[in-house]
Scaffold this active site. Structure first.
Site, short mmCIF file in Angstrom:
data_model
loop_
_atom_site.label_atom_id
_atom_site.label_comp_id
_atom_site.label_asym_id
_atom_site.label_seq_id
_atom_site.Cartn_x
_atom_site.Cartn_y
_atom_site.Cartn_z
N ASN A 30 -13.56 -3.32 5.80
CA ASN A 30 -12.63 -4.03 4.90
C ASN A 30 -12.92 -5.31 4.43
O ASN A 30 -11.96 -5.70 3.53
CB ASN A 30 -11.25 -3.79 5.59
CG ASN A 30 -10.84 -2.34 5.54
OD1 ASN A 30 -11.22 -1.55 5.09
ND2 ASN A 30 -9.75 -2.21 6.56
N ARG A 84 -11.29 5.23 -2.04
CA ARG A 84 -10.46 4.44 -2.56
C ARG A 84 -10.77 3.03 -2.99
O ARG A 84 -10.25 2.41 -3.96
CB ARG A 84 -9.06 4.53 -1.72
CG ARG A 84 -7.74 3.90 -2.28
CD ARG A 84 -6.77 4.00 -1.47
NE ARG A 84 -6.41 5.70 -1.22
CZ ARG A 84 -5.62 6.34 -2.08
NH1 ARG A 84 -5.04 5.74 -3.08
NH2 ARG A 84 -5.59 7.47 -1.83
N CYS A 119 -8.61 8.39 2.25
CA CYS A 119 -7.62 8.80 3.22
C CYS A 119 -6.50 9.19 2.50
O CYS A 119 -5.65 8.52 1.76
CB CYS A 119 -7.48 7.94 4.24
SG CYS A 119 -8.72 7.35 5.35
N ARG A 162 -0.76 5.15 -2.10
CA ARG A 162 -1.40 4.10 -1.97
C ARG A 162 -1.65 3.84 -3.69
O ARG A 162 -2.98 3.84 -3.87
CB ARG A 162 -2.50 3.84 -1.09
CG ARG A 162 -1.94 4.15 0.17
CD ARG A 162 -3.19 3.64 1.19
NE ARG A 162 -4.34 4.26 1.35
CZ ARG A 162 -5.22 3.94 2.28
NH1 ARG A 162 -5.23 2.96 2.98
NH2 ARG A 162 -6.41 4.81 2.33
N PRO A 163 -0.67 3.71 -4.50
CA PRO A 163 -1.06 3.57 -5.91
C PRO A 163 -1.88 2.31 -6.29
O PRO A 163 -1.92 1.30 -5.78
CB PRO A 163 0.15 3.40 -6.39
CG PRO A 163 1.23 2.84 -5.54
CD PRO A 163 0.68 3.25 -4.22
N VAL A 164 -2.57 2.33 -7.58
CA VAL A 164 -3.42 1.05 -7.90
C VAL A 164 -2.46 0.56 -8.90
O VAL A 164 -3.09 -0.42 -9.49
CB VAL A 164 -4.67 1.99 -8.87
CG1 VAL A 164 -5.44 2.48 -7.86
CG2 VAL A 164 -4.15 2.82 -10.23
N LEU A 212 -0.32 -1.85 -8.63
CA LEU A 212 -0.53 -3.19 -8.31
C LEU A 212 -1.79 -3.94 -8.79
O LEU A 212 -1.67 -5.20 -9.23
CB LEU A 212 -0.43 -3.75 -6.92
CG LEU A 212 1.06 -3.43 -6.17
CD1 LEU A 212 1.21 -3.31 -4.55
CD2 LEU A 212 2.29 -4.12 -6.91
N VAL A 253 3.43 -6.86 -0.69
CA VAL A 253 2.47 -7.31 -0.22
C VAL A 253 1.27 -6.30 0.02
O VAL A 253 1.40 -5.11 0.50
CB VAL A 253 2.43 -7.93 1.35
CG1 VAL A 253 1.12 -8.41 2.10
CG2 VAL A 253 3.62 -9.03 1.33
N ILE A 301 4.18 0.56 7.02
CA ILE A 301 3.25 0.24 6.05
C ILE A 301 3.14 1.50 5.18
O ILE A 301 3.21 1.34 4.07
CB ILE A 301 1.85 -0.17 6.49
CG1 ILE A 301 2.09 -1.50 7.62
CG2 ILE A 301 0.95 -0.67 5.45
CD1 ILE A 301 2.79 -2.83 6.89
#
EC number: 2.5.1.7
Length: 421
Positions: free
Chosen positions: A24, A92, A116, A121-123, A125, A162, A328
């Site tokens: 990461n 992703r 995954c 977990r949208p784009v 932001l 966040v 989360i």
């Protein structure tokens, strides 16, 4: 499709393991190399499928990329600005190409990414942040397209929530913007700090990484440089949990305790003896009773969601009942039904899982569902009675560098095989 055959044992896992660089951190750093006009060298990069995909993507964009120990990227020859579907459909992290492309070249497009399947977990932001820096964003034919005339413009951006990914996108893009960008409600993860260190090595002016306010003074260009990727705190935690649930002792090298303080605190609460040095951490569970712990995942420096599955297994094997609350991601208990196939006791109630204790798990055929959950299934197989088959291990290969070799060196019996049709 490849699988793992895991022969369970009552023998504790014992020994030493060298931790790889953090996926990461390595991924955003490799994408951030697009911003540079001179060659960069990145050391301590893990050998993972997502890394290979990223290197191939950089080549498609026109960069010269080679690996001989370190990864060497010469981005001076980039002349393509599109990350195509065939490369990014499984990953992703590919959205991280967009900010550097539009910041350096004024244009970029990335196919909507995969990865995954652990909730939304949208784009959004990422897109909002780039728009606030002056980019025009459109969604066409499954691609996110960004464009700006001239340079991006510095801005004061307050993130709605966040987000590690969006923090990295905005921070990278802002390095070449005109003026100063202040990013409030930024994520604080160590991998963000490491990405900022890399960019500063190339000539960026970033301060505050690791806090919730990051300030980026835009510069006109970035040069070359060398950087070593920070240790993978999740791989570290995974091996420490493996030691704890097997009743063994494992020393992790090439890692730092400050990266995972919340995890170490919970391991101590679970009854483990935890010792640390400058670049090593050990967990000793020999002759000690494993106790269940209550956990609530949270953004860094809280308890990491990527360690939730491993501690779910720990609670299943521990005395008492532990409650784990996932804040989360939704849909991140897909490992629980698989572990229940092995005899584990657990009930899912909304965003919590309540675990009861069992004497020993029994082998079963189980299916990996996402990257970190997969590791918990492999560890479960190591301590179960009988032969466990773990299917769809490509999930594991996306995030763990030779996990079966490292566990086998500690006394596990894991074989990778391909089932013939």
């Amino acid at each position: 499709m490849e699988k793992f055959r895991v022969i369970g044992s009552t023998q504790p896992l014992m020994g030493e393991v060298t931790i790889s660089g953090a996926k990461n951190a390595a991924l955003p750093i490799l994408f951030a190399s697009i911003l540079a006009e001179e060659p960069v060298e990145v050391a301590n990069v893990p050998h993972l499928r997502d890394i290979d995909t990223t290197m191939e993507l950089l080549k498609r964009l026109g960069a010269k990329v080679e690996r001989n120990g370190s990864v060497h990227v010469d981005p001076s020859s980039i002349d393509e600005y599109c990350a195509p579907y065939d490369l990014v459909k499984t990953m992703r992290a590919s959205i991280w190409a967009l900010g550097p492309l539009v910041a350096r070249f004024g244009q970029g497009q990335v196919s909507l990414p995969g990865g995954c399947a652990i909730g939304a977990r949208p784009v959004d932001l990422h897109i909002t942040g780039l728009e606030q820096l002056g980019a025009t964003i459109t969604l066409e034919d499954g691609y996110v397209k960004a464009h700006v005339d001239g340079r991006l413009q510095g801005a004061h951006i307050v993130m709605d929530k966040v987000s590690v990914g969006a923090t990295i996108t905005i921070m990278c893009a802002a390095t070449l913007a005109e003026g100063t960008t202040v990013l409030d409600n930024a994520a604080r993860e160590p991998e963000i700090v490491d990405t900022a260190k890399f960019l500063n090595t190339l000539g960026a002016k970033i301060s505050g990484a690791g806090t919730d306010t990051i300030t980026i003074e835009g510069v006109e260009r970035l040069g070359g440089g060398k950087h070593a990727v920070v240790a993978d705190r999740i791989e570290t935690g995974t091996f420490l949990v493996a030691a704890a649930v097997s009743g063994g002792k494992v020393v992790c090298h090439n890692t730092q305790a400050h990266l995972l303080e919340a995890v170490l605190a919970k391991l101590e609460e679970a009854g483990a003896l935890v010792e640390t040095g400058e670049d090593w951490i050990s967990v000793d569970m020999t002759g000690r009773e494993l106790k269940a712990v209550n956990i609530r995942t949270a953004p860094h420096p809280g308890f990491p969601t990527d360690m939730q599955a491993q501690f779910t297994l720990l609670n299943m094997m521990a005395k008492g009942g532990g409650v784990i609350t996932e804040t989360i991601f939704e849909n991140r208990f897909m490992h629980v039904p698989e572990l229940k196939r092995m005899g584990a006791k657990a009930e899912i109630e909304g965003n919590t899982v309540i675990c009861g204790d069992v004497e020993r798990l029994s082998a079963a055929q189980v299916m990996a569902t996402d990257l970190r959950a997969s590791a918990s299934l492999v560890i479960a197989g190591c301590i179960a009675k009988g032969e466990t088959i773990v299917d769809r291990i490509y999930h594991i290969d996306r995030g763990y560098d030779k996990i079966e070799n490292k566990l086998n060196a500690l006394g596990a019996k894991i074989e990778r095989f391909r089932e013939s049709n």
